[in-house]
Scaffold this motif. Sequence first.
Motif, PDB file in Angstrom:
ATOM      1  N   PHE A  34       0.845  -1.193   0.000  1.00 32.47           N
ATOM      2  CA  PHE A  34       0.000   0.000   0.000  1.00 32.47           C
ATOM      3  C   PHE A  34       0.883   1.247   0.000  1.00 32.47           C
ATOM      4  CE2 PHE A  34      -3.656  -2.505   1.334  1.00 32.47           C
ATOM      5  CZ  PHE A  34      -3.104  -3.505   2.120  1.00 32.47           C
ATOM      6  N   TYR A  36       0.292   4.979   1.769  1.00 29.34           N
ATOM      7  CA  TYR A  36      -0.526   5.833   2.613  1.00 29.34           C
ATOM      8  C   TYR A  36       0.034   7.250   2.523  1.00 29.34           C
ATOM      9  CZ  TYR A  36      -3.127   2.186   5.169  1.00 29.34           C
ATOM     10  OH  TYR A  36      -3.977   1.164   5.525  1.00 29.34           O
ATOM     11  N   PRO A  44      -2.322   8.677   9.237  1.00 32.39           N
ATOM     12  CA  PRO A  44      -2.136   8.190   7.867  1.00 32.39           C
ATOM     13  C   PRO A  44      -3.479   7.841   7.236  1.00 32.39           C
ATOM     14  CG  PRO A  44      -0.702   7.023   9.408  1.00 32.39           C
ATOM     15  CD  PRO A  44      -1.696   7.776  10.228  1.00 32.39           C
ATOM     16  N   LEU A  46      -5.149   5.952   3.627  1.00 29.25           N
ATOM     17  CA  LEU A  46      -4.841   5.125   2.473  1.00 29.25           C
ATOM     18  C   LEU A  46      -4.889   5.949   1.200  1.00 29.25           C
ATOM     19  CD1 LEU A  46      -4.331   2.252   1.315  1.00 29.25           C
ATOM     20  CD2 LEU A  46      -6.820   2.101   1.011  1.00 29.25           C
TER      21      LEU A  46
END
Lengths: 110, 113
Positions: A34, A36, A44, A46
């Motif tokens: 991912f 972020y 954080p 996404l």
Amino acid sequence: RKEVEQDPGPFNVPEGATVAFNCTYSNSASQSFFWYRQDCRKEPKLLMSVYSSGNEDGRFTAQLNRASQYISLLIRDSKLSDSATYLCVVTNQAGTALIFGKGTTLSVSS
Amino acid sequence: DGGITQSPKYLFRKEGQNVTLSCEQNLNHDAMYWYRQDPGQGLRLIYYSQIVNDFQKGDIAEGYSVSREKKESFPLTVTSAQKNPTAFYLCASSTRQGSDTQYFGPGTRLTVL
């Protein structure tokens, strides 16, 4: 080798520039990846998941190279609002938790 | 609105005192997590829980304790045994434990005076 390594920056770019961030990870068994985004003194959030085939979301493109254990994030046509720290995130060896990189700081100026 | 809430936003504590940080989620997520972030550092996992009444230590559990009596709630206690408790504490949740996307609460900034 650290579990997740990122160039800390800062990357200072003008509006409209294209900027690329790189990330390397040590666990060849990692399955999920991912990016972020974290604004100063905030949590954080996404930005996007990263898939083996690569994926794009508007001005943002993420790439994964499993053979080299390398993840990238490309931001095109940078906006002032893109200024933030970008965290590279991968699963740990056991697949039970996420490992966060220390982040790369981007500053976009007018 | 669905989401994760943490309270308080700022917390000040005297040395030697225990303090409990609240984390609540209404996303119906099974897994919950506590992280600590220090300036210029990445997130470090303190504790995580996959289901009610079960939790595991993360990388830096010493000086911390948690409970998971309800699916929605995962409070973190910072005890006096934690040597450097001043930090930004973040709670997160995911549909299941492991590789799923985690969603974060707004965090609690703890300062020990």
